[in-house]
Scaffold this motif. Structure first.
Motif, mmCIF file in Angstrom:
data_model
loop_
_atom_site.group_PDB
_atom_site.id
_atom_site.type_symbol
_atom_site.label_atom_id
_atom_site.label_comp_id
_atom_site.label_asym_id
_atom_site.label_seq_id
_atom_site.Cartn_x
_atom_site.Cartn_y
_atom_site.Cartn_z
ATOM 1 N N ARG A 156 1.175 -1.917 -0.209
ATOM 2 C CA ARG A 156 -0.077 0.419 0.431
ATOM 3 C C ARG A 156 0.817 1.350 0.159
ATOM 4 N NH1 ARG A 156 -5.641 -1.293 3.549
ATOM 5 N NH2 ARG A 156 -6.023 -3.282 2.451
ATOM 6 N N TYR A 157 2.364 1.386 -0.046
ATOM 7 C CA TYR A 157 2.976 2.293 0.103
ATOM 8 C C TYR A 157 3.696 2.423 -1.296
ATOM 9 C CZ TYR A 157 1.728 1.793 5.203
ATOM 10 O OH TYR A 157 1.185 1.915 6.282
ATOM 11 N N ILE A 158 3.751 3.904 -2.112
ATOM 12 C CA ILE A 158 4.114 4.170 -3.302
ATOM 13 C C ILE A 158 4.936 5.211 -2.614
ATOM 14 C CG2 ILE A 158 3.420 3.791 -5.228
ATOM 15 C CD1 ILE A 158 2.070 1.306 -4.637
ATOM 16 N N LEU A 159 6.649 4.564 -3.098
ATOM 17 C CA LEU A 159 6.971 5.794 -3.347
ATOM 18 C C LEU A 159 7.396 6.946 -4.297
ATOM 19 C CD1 LEU A 159 9.725 7.566 -2.056
ATOM 20 C CD2 LEU A 159 10.737 5.830 -2.600
ATOM 21 N N VAL A 160 7.312 7.773 -3.895
ATOM 22 C CA VAL A 160 7.171 8.481 -5.621
ATOM 23 C C VAL A 160 8.491 9.547 -5.983
ATOM 24 C CG1 VAL A 160 6.207 10.641 -7.387
ATOM 25 C CG2 VAL A 160 5.019 8.814 -6.403
ATOM 26 N N ARG A 161 9.933 9.353 -6.638
ATOM 27 C CA ARG A 161 11.092 9.594 -6.310
ATOM 28 C C ARG A 161 10.591 11.625 -7.078
ATOM 29 N NH1 ARG A 161 14.222 6.228 -4.637
ATOM 30 N NH2 ARG A 161 13.990 3.932 -4.807
ATOM 31 N N ASP A 162 10.110 11.533 -7.948
ATOM 32 C CA ASP A 162 9.702 12.951 -8.713
ATOM 33 C C ASP A 162 9.686 14.043 -7.337
ATOM 34 O OD1 ASP A 162 9.805 11.392 -10.624
ATOM 35 O OD2 ASP A 162 7.741 11.993 -11.662
ATOM 36 N N LEU A 163 10.421 15.065 -7.222
ATOM 37 C CA LEU A 163 10.665 16.273 -6.472
ATOM 38 C C LEU A 163 9.679 17.389 -7.014
ATOM 39 C CD1 LEU A 163 14.400 17.557 -6.451
ATOM 40 C CD2 LEU A 163 12.886 15.107 -4.407
ATOM 41 N N MET A 164 8.499 17.243 -6.025
ATOM 42 C CA MET A 164 7.352 17.835 -5.854
ATOM 43 C C MET A 164 7.445 19.240 -4.620
ATOM 44 S SD MET A 164 4.603 15.549 -8.095
ATOM 45 C CE MET A 164 5.155 14.220 -6.423
#
Length: 346
Positions: A169-177
């Motif tokens: 259930r935990y999704i890492l999004v590496r893009d910086l926002m």
């Protein structure tokens, strides 16, 4: 019978119902039919009255008093409100509470809009504190060591999304926002930014991280008002709001000479300003009458309004007023009728 039409204004009306009234004029009973046509939605005006209370109370005591005796502690939505507030308090020589409060322990998780308190809920804050309380909102990021940090929300970090439909259930999004961009991304692709409810979840999320990463915790400084409306305007004095003694809860008071606001310990005792809110609704609609009475007679017009008022009260409508409007100097106008002439047979 003569048909008349007119306009009327009332604060609330009975829509779509035919109403029958009888009225007596010169001991002669006449029956007419009144119906409403083209009734637009009610327009609403909120009237806010400020009342200075010359008693010394803590902020919480002042709030209780205002809610009992008026509507609430004063809300100031814009510069016009602030000018009216100053006209009420000016020259009093004392500082007075208004309805703004900042509880530094209260945050929100975006998932389910769930409330969060540092006093009662799980947290893993670092010792670092964000001291810039002049920003509108602050947001939480987690470090690769699992500690939480308060950041201004426009900074750019990676993010952890929560996905309710997946086994992992935990999704890492590496893009910086920014925090808002990260939330928008998580909502569009998954469920939302992640919430962290206990140390086990904190450790699972930490295992994904290599740098500070947004989580779904945020809070607005100095919002909402006592009446729960969002803060859209401030008039802080120079250098304010200021928290030199690291209070966990601060409240706003107004300088009755300048009209500017100052942050203070909520346990201080000051005079205060309450507000009385009145809601006024108004609608304009057309009425058509079919009657042999002289509807240009003020007495007949008054009697029609009295009967209409009684009818609406009978149907349980709240407090309202009725009055006629004039067009071209007249209240009623005869309706033009078109008659068909029979043609002659040949």
């Amino acid at each position: 019978m003569t048909r008349f039409k007119t306009n009327s204004i009332c604060t609330s009306g009975e829509i779509g119902e035919f109403c029958r009234f009888s009225f007596s004029r010169m001991k002669k009973m006449l029956l007419f039919v009144l119906f409403l046509s083209g009734l637009p939605p009610l327009s609403t005006n909120i009237l806010r009255e400020y009342h200075y209370v010359n008693m010394s109370k803590t902020w919480a005591e002042a709030q209780s008093y205002c809610r009992e005796m008026f509507t609430d502690l004063a809300t100031v939505r814009n510069k016009a409100d602030n000018n009216r507030l100053l006209s009420v308090v000016h020259g009093r020589g004392k500082r007075a509470w208004i309805g703004l409060r900042d509880d530094l322990t209260k945050w929100k998780w975006v998932l389910g809009n769930a409330g969060f308190s540092n006093d009662t809920d799980f947290s893993n804050w670092s010792s670092h504190k964000l001291t810039n309380n002049k920003v509108t909102r602050i947001c939480a990021a987690m470090s690769k060591y699992g500690f939480w940090y308060a950041h201004t929300c426009w900074q750019k970090h990676a993010a952890v999304c929560y996905y309710a439909k997946a086994p992992s259930r935990y999704i890492l999004v590496r893009d910086l926002m920014t925090w808002s961009q990260a939330r928008q991304y998580c909502v569009s692709k998954y469920t939302d930014l992640v919430s962290v409810r206990n140390m086990s979840e904190n450790n699972q999320i930490t295992s994904l991280l290599s740098r500070r990463t947004w989580i779904g915790l945020h809070r607005y400084y100095w919002s909402p008002w006592s009446n729960q409306s969002p803060r859209t305007f401030t008039n802080w004095n120079t250098g304010q709001p200021y928290n030199p003694d690291d209070y966990r809860v601060l409240c706003a008071k107004v300088n009755t000479t300048t009209g500017t606001w100052l942050a203070a310990d909520c346990e201080e005792k000051h005079r205060f300003v309450c507000e009385k809110v009145r809601i006024r609704q108004k609608a304009t609609f057309k009425l058509k009458f079919q009657s042999e009475a002289d509807l240009k007679d003020p007495a007949a017009q008054r009697q029609v309004l009295e009967q209409l008022h009684a009818k609406l009260e009978k149907h349980g409508l709240p407090d309202f007023t009725l009055h006629w409007m004039q067009t071209d100097g007249q209240t009623f106008h005869k309706e033009q009728q078109t008659t068909k002439e029979e043609g002659s047979g040949g």
